[in-house]
Scaffold this active site. Structure first.
Site, mmCIF file in Angstrom:
data_model
loop_
_atom_site.group_PDB
_atom_site.id
_atom_site.type_symbol
_atom_site.label_atom_id
_atom_site.label_comp_id
_atom_site.label_asym_id
_atom_site.label_seq_id
_atom_site.Cartn_x
_atom_site.Cartn_y
_atom_site.Cartn_z
ATOM 1 N N LYS A 77 0.846 -1.213 0.000
ATOM 2 C CA LYS A 77 0.000 0.000 0.000
ATOM 3 C C LYS A 77 0.869 1.246 0.000
ATOM 4 C CE LYS A 77 -1.774 1.627 4.022
ATOM 5 N NZ LYS A 77 -1.458 3.055 4.252
ATOM 6 N N ASN A 78 1.845 1.298 0.915
ATOM 7 C CA ASN A 78 2.597 2.540 1.086
ATOM 8 C C ASN A 78 3.644 2.767 -0.002
ATOM 9 O OD1 ASN A 78 1.016 3.141 3.207
ATOM 10 N ND2 ASN A 78 2.513 2.629 4.794
ATOM 11 N N ARG A 125 -4.882 10.572 4.195
ATOM 12 C CA ARG A 125 -3.842 11.593 4.328
ATOM 13 C C ARG A 125 -2.792 11.514 3.230
ATOM 14 N NH1 ARG A 125 -3.212 13.984 9.080
ATOM 15 N NH2 ARG A 125 -1.032 14.274 8.546
ATOM 16 N N CYS A 128 -4.923 13.049 13.084
ATOM 17 C CA CYS A 128 -5.605 11.779 12.866
ATOM 18 C C CYS A 128 -5.503 10.930 14.118
ATOM 19 C CB CYS A 128 -5.077 11.064 11.641
ATOM 20 S SG CYS A 128 -3.587 10.158 11.908
ATOM 21 N N ARG A 160 0.475 14.614 13.137
ATOM 22 C CA ARG A 160 0.963 14.407 11.775
ATOM 23 C C ARG A 160 0.981 15.671 10.924
ATOM 24 N NH1 ARG A 160 -1.427 8.862 9.529
ATOM 25 N NH2 ARG A 160 0.523 8.830 8.383
ATOM 26 N N ASP A 164 4.373 0.562 12.119
ATOM 27 C CA ASP A 164 3.205 -0.107 11.526
ATOM 28 C C ASP A 164 3.065 -1.565 11.971
ATOM 29 O OD1 ASP A 164 2.492 2.203 10.245
ATOM 30 O OD2 ASP A 164 3.307 1.631 8.294
ATOM 31 N N VAL A 173 7.516 6.968 17.105
ATOM 32 C CA VAL A 173 7.271 7.658 15.830
ATOM 33 C C VAL A 173 6.024 8.540 15.908
ATOM 34 C CG1 VAL A 173 6.862 7.358 13.350
ATOM 35 C CG2 VAL A 173 8.444 5.832 14.551
ATOM 36 N N ARG A 192 -8.994 -0.273 4.124
ATOM 37 C CA ARG A 192 -8.085 0.721 3.555
ATOM 38 C C ARG A 192 -6.739 0.096 3.257
ATOM 39 N NH1 ARG A 192 -6.742 5.235 7.112
ATOM 40 N NH2 ARG A 192 -5.307 5.382 5.389
HETATM 41 N N1 EPU Z 1 6.263 14.742 10.896
HETATM 42 C C1 EPU Z 1 6.377 16.086 11.184
HETATM 43 N N2 EPU Z 1 6.385 16.984 10.143
HETATM 44 C C2 EPU Z 1 6.268 16.587 8.850
HETATM 45 C C3 EPU Z 1 6.158 15.218 8.553
HETATM 46 C C4 EPU Z 1 6.163 14.307 9.612
HETATM 47 O O1 EPU Z 1 6.474 16.480 12.348
HETATM 48 O O2 EPU Z 1 6.266 17.440 7.959
HETATM 49 C C5 EPU Z 1 6.272 13.749 12.006
HETATM 50 C C6 EPU Z 1 4.969 12.959 12.119
HETATM 51 O O3 EPU Z 1 3.992 13.659 12.841
HETATM 52 C C7 EPU Z 1 5.430 11.691 12.813
HETATM 53 C C8 EPU Z 1 6.846 11.494 12.244
HETATM 54 O O4 EPU Z 1 7.224 12.758 11.705
HETATM 55 O O5 EPU Z 1 5.492 11.879 14.193
HETATM 56 C C9 EPU Z 1 6.979 10.450 11.158
HETATM 57 O O6 EPU Z 1 5.926 10.585 10.240
HETATM 58 P P1 EPU Z 1 6.070 10.282 8.697
HETATM 59 O O7 EPU Z 1 5.977 11.559 7.956
HETATM 60 O O8 EPU Z 1 7.247 9.413 8.431
HETATM 61 O O9 EPU Z 1 4.740 9.444 8.427
HETATM 62 P P2 EPU Z 1 3.903 9.486 7.104
HETATM 63 O O10 EPU Z 1 4.804 9.696 5.967
HETATM 64 O O11 EPU Z 1 2.740 10.388 7.276
HETATM 65 C C10 EPU Z 1 4.120 6.951 6.499
HETATM 66 C C11 EPU Z 1 3.174 5.809 6.277
HETATM 67 C C12 EPU Z 1 2.564 5.413 7.615
HETATM 68 C C13 EPU Z 1 3.703 4.996 8.550
HETATM 69 C C14 EPU Z 1 4.710 6.143 8.701
HETATM 70 C C15 EPU Z 1 5.925 5.791 9.524
HETATM 71 C C16 EPU Z 1 2.420 6.163 4.027
HETATM 72 C C17 EPU Z 1 1.315 6.524 3.095
HETATM 73 N N3 EPU Z 1 2.151 6.211 5.331
HETATM 74 O O12 EPU Z 1 3.338 8.006 7.054
HETATM 75 O O13 EPU Z 1 1.730 4.292 7.378
HETATM 76 O O14 EPU Z 1 3.184 4.678 9.823
HETATM 77 O O15 EPU Z 1 5.162 6.549 7.389
HETATM 78 O O16 EPU Z 1 6.575 4.696 8.995
HETATM 79 O O17 EPU Z 1 3.497 5.814 3.588
HETATM 80 C C18 EPU Z 1 -0.081 2.836 7.754
HETATM 81 O O18 EPU Z 1 0.185 2.284 6.671
HETATM 82 O O19 EPU Z 1 -0.911 2.358 8.576
HETATM 83 C C19 EPU Z 1 0.574 4.089 8.098
HETATM 84 C C20 EPU Z 1 0.107 4.906 9.031
#
Ligand code: EPU
Length: 419
Positions: free
Chosen positions: A22-23, A93, A117, A122, A306, A328, A398
């Site tokens: 998915k990701n 998101r 969320c 996030r 995850d 995280v 999802r």
């Molecule tokens: N963060 C910030 N500022 C930003 C971006 C992130 O403070 O601009 C913080 C977030 O709030 C969090 C941390 O950085 O505390 C890491 O978040 P990250 O941005 O890596 O998460 P994401 O990119 O929104 C993806 C996956 C998630 C997975 C996380 C961590 C996708 C579509 N989603 O989310 O997947 O948990 O990386 O590995 O790739 C899931 O599949 O269930 C899922 C939530």
């Protein structure tokens, strides 16, 4: 809203095929916007988030054809608007992933600001700051991010923290920017590597994927290509944990054992016998109860957030006391309260859960709150005596391809009750 009813029983046994990640599929579909001709994506998982992404691209005017076997053909050249509306972003998101490609390819984008969320605030500040550093003019008003740029300019970015979709958004933007972009403290997740490989297959020039420094030489144009999405490491891990906590055995096929090191080591520590081949992993618990294992989540290659909820489920019935530390996301423990309803002995202290394994859980009605929390409740239901009814299972749809069919084929008793 549909419910799942799981009747706890004996160990699960058998084989299961893993779908595309998915990701990885989500950023790759967003990345098709960078192309100047038709792109074909194979091994796309059959998930609600994919339907949402197709809907999002379709609303922009992009032509999509879904062929048999989840092969999606995308013609991005028919695009008419550069906007991701609130109705779609609030349900997924990952819609934020169209921001980088739209600004880079079309010079403008309007994307709803994702709210908080179930698992944390996030924010997307790093996505926006990175694009600004590349020369984009960004305004956030009325709940929308509006970005403009004639042509983005390559630059050196040092990300404050490791962000997966942030790295992906900036990497996609940099692929068509003028000159070289260096992203330091980049996410090393395999899905980032898959996206980089996809962009390179379109003619991009990205090196360093899989390390914390990405070097992206911007090109004038990216051409369509055919690309197959990598296997889903979290779906893989979820089935392995299910087999381990029920004392069963499983052969997981069409997967990639090389991207699951941290998870496989924890399963071995829990007492599982694991063997791997090129594209398969077998796990056998030989009927034993798992041993409790401590978990500390962190960006790849450390233990994935995850998989945290699924290991919490395993620890609930394991022999011993364990701690689970979530570093995280600040609020990714909603499943803990639901597991307590199944009879688990868990104490929460800040970002740490202390779990004392119990001999048995008992079925109860529970609520799914996010995707991985839902999966953890399904596997907890497999070992809970009696029926566990999981409400709000749209979260599961999802991110898990045919979950009840796959568990049923492994001998579990699981039915979907439509409402
Ligand atoms: N963060 C910030 N500022 C930003 C971006 C992130 O403070 O601009 C913080 C977030 O709030 C969090 C941390 O950085 O505390 C890491 O978040 P990250 O941005 O890596 O998460 P994401 O990119 O929104 C993806 C996956 C998630 C997975 C996380 C961590 C996708 C579509 N989603 O989310 O997947 O948990 O990386 O590995 O790739 C899931 O599949 O269930 C899922 C939530």
């Amino acid at each position: 809203m549909d419910k799942l009813i799981i009747t706890g029983g004996g160990p699960i046994h058998g084989g299961v095929r893993i779908a595309g990640a998915k990701n990885s599929a989500l950023p790759i579909l967003a990345g098709t916007l960078l192309a100047s001709s038709r792109v074909t994506i194979k091994n796309v998982p059959h998930l609600h988030d994919i339907t949402t992404t197709m809907g999002l691209l379709g609303r922009m005017g992009v032509e999509l054809v879904l062929n048999e076997g989840m092969v999606i053909e995308v013609d991005p050249t028919t695009i008419q608007t550069y906007s991701a509306p609130y109705e779609l972003v609030k349900t997924m998101r990952a819609s934020i992933l169209v921001l980088g490609p739209l600004v880079a390819r079309y010079g403008e984008a309007e994307v709803s600001l994702p709210g908080g969320c179930a698992i944390g605030q996030r924010p997307v500040n790093l996505h926006l700051e990175g694009l600004q550093a590349m020369g984009a003019e960004i305004n956030v008003e009325n709940g929308y991010i509006r970005a403009k740029a004639k042509r983005l300019k390559g630059t050196r970015l040092v990300l404050d923290l490791v962000t997966v979709t942030g790295t992906e958004n900036l990497m996609m933007a940099a692929a068509l920017a003028d000159g070289e972009t260096i992203i330091e403290n980049a996410a090393r997740e395999p899905e980032v590597v898959d996206l980089a490989n996809f962009i390179n297959a379109m003619g991009g020039k990205i090196s360093g994927a899989g390390t914390d420094t990405l070097v992206i030489e911007g090109v004038e144009k990216l051409n369509g290509c055919e690309y197959s999405v990598m296997p889903d490491r979290i779906e893989t891990g979820t089935y392995l944990v299910a087999a381990a906590m029920t004392g069963g055995s499983i052969m997981v096929k069409d997967t990639d054992p090389t991207i699951l090191d941290a998870v496989l080591l924890k399963l071995e520590e829990a007492g599982a016998t694991i063997e791997t081949g090129d594209d398969w992993i077998s796990l056998d618990m030989k009927g034993k109860r798992p041993k409790a294992v401590n978990i500390h989540t962190a960006p790849y290659p450390a233990f994935p957030t995850d998989m945290q909820a699924q290991f919490a489920a395993l620890n609930c019935v394991a022999d011993g006391v364990s701690t689970i530390k979530e570093t995280v996301f600040e609020n990714r423990f909603m499943h803990i309260h639901e597991m307590q309803r199944l009879g688990a002995d868990i104490q929460l202290e800040g970002n740490t859960a202390i779990i004392r394994g119990v001999e048995r859980l008992t079925g109860a009605p529970v609520m799914a709150t996010d995707l991985r929390a839902s999966a953890s409740l399904v596997i907890a239901g497999l070992v809970a005596e009696g029926d566990t009814t999981i409400e709000r299972i749209y979260h599961i749809d999802r991110g898990y391809d045919c979950i009840e069919e796959k568990f049923s084929s492994l001998g579990a008793t699981i039915v979907r009750v439509p409402e």
